[in-house]
Design a protein around this motif. Sequence first.
Motif, PDB file in Angstrom:
ATOM      1  N   GLU A 113       0.827  -1.205   0.000  1.00 10.39           N
ATOM      2  CA  GLU A 113       0.000   0.000   0.000  1.00 10.39           C
ATOM      3  C   GLU A 113       0.863   1.257   0.000  1.00 10.39           C
ATOM      4  N   LYS A 114       1.968   1.225   0.723  1.00 11.29           N
ATOM      5  CA  LYS A 114       2.888   2.365   0.717  1.00 11.29           C
ATOM      6  C   LYS A 114       3.449   2.594  -0.679  1.00 11.29           C
ATOM      7  N   LYS A 116       2.024   1.756  -3.527  1.00 14.56           N
ATOM      8  CA  LYS A 116       0.946   2.255  -4.377  1.00 14.56           C
ATOM      9  C   LYS A 116       0.679   3.738  -4.124  1.00 14.56           C
ATOM     10  N   GLN A 117       0.725   4.145  -2.860  1.00 15.93           N
ATOM     11  CA  GLN A 117       0.551   5.568  -2.536  1.00 15.93           C
ATOM     12  C   GLN A 117       1.663   6.409  -3.158  1.00 15.93           C
ATOM     13  N   SER A 120       1.159   6.636  -6.929  1.00 16.11           N
ATOM     14  CA  SER A 120       0.046   7.525  -7.252  1.00 16.11           C
ATOM     15  C   SER A 120       0.493   8.985  -7.224  1.00 16.11           C
ATOM     16  N   ARG A 121       1.274   9.350  -6.218  1.00 20.21           N
ATOM     17  CA  ARG A 121       1.775  10.722  -6.115  1.00 20.21           C
ATOM     18  C   ARG A 121       2.836  10.991  -7.180  1.00 20.21           C
ATOM     19  N   SER A 158      -4.851   1.128  -8.180  1.00 20.75           N
ATOM     20  CA  SER A 158      -5.583   0.925  -6.931  1.00 20.75           C
ATOM     21  C   SER A 158      -6.057  -0.514  -6.755  1.00 20.75           C
TER      22      SER A 158
END
Length: 338
Positions: A113-114, A116-117, A120-121, A158
């Motif tokens: 998840e880290k 993916k975050q 995304s940024r 996501s």
Amino acid sequence: MFRFAHPEYLYLLLILPVLFLFYIYIARARKKAIRKYGSPKLLSALMPEASPKRRQLKYFILFIAITVVIFIIAGPQFGSKLETVKRQGIEVMICLDVSNSMLAQDITPNRLEKAKQMLSRLTDDLNNDKIGLIVFAGDAFTQIPITSDYISAKMFLSSINPSMISTQGTAIESAINLAMRSFTPDENSSKTIVLITDGENHEGNAVQAAAGAAEKGVKVNIVGIGITKGSPIPLGNNDYMKDNAGNVVITQLNEAMCQEIAQAGQGIYVRADNTNSALKALQNELGKMAKSEVESQVYSDYDEQFPTLAWIALVLLVAEFLTSERKNRLFRKVKLFS
């Protein structure tokens, strides 16, 4: 091509489960109130025109109408004109490790998840560039071909999870080789690979693959995610992954291997933690790359699709308004809702 002009409004769909639970609560409260006056079967004889089925139908129609209205707010559009445009940018292929070890929670909320975050940024920071995504564990697969469509890229991002690849492992060599085959054939465009992994249980000769990419002018940047101390891999229900002997598996960041691959690929190595330092380092590295002319197929015109949905919503709302909670005396013998 279909898209939403304002996809952020799709988060309003999260209110639908809340509305459904609220309806269940109201329905149960109504039944409880009726029981205070006597048996529901006996009371139903005193209320021959009452129709619980009609009440449920009204709510269902209203529920669908709200869903349609949310889609209207998000601005559905279809691309009507495809054009080839030339921009100054770079090509970036992302290789993301999705092995089970990426579920370790030594990085908040977990390694995957880290990552993916961060991606995304990173995508938000791109401008006139092309991006592609490869996921890998024991095998490597192209999740998003090289594209300038950042919205679709973030939507696919996501949905990524370890169950996408059944074969476990860390096939970094396969991921790098697949990334090299995924770039456009334009020899003048600047290209780079960003590989995010914990480096555990890696297979093949990743160092050689990275060196081969560097020889062709493609730098391989590595983001090591996790901690060297190690962390168990959660399976849910307060349980953790165990080996054949019943011992809890501890997954550790193989930082030395990641650094060796980055050095062979003439790229940078950064370790991701609970700060944004890794993201900033990547942004700086990509910002240094020379921008070259990149051709992209893009939709220049979009037709709004909300009028169709608006008519559907209007018909549903009128139907909800005209649907009575009582049985119609003229059609009492018609058993549509029983």
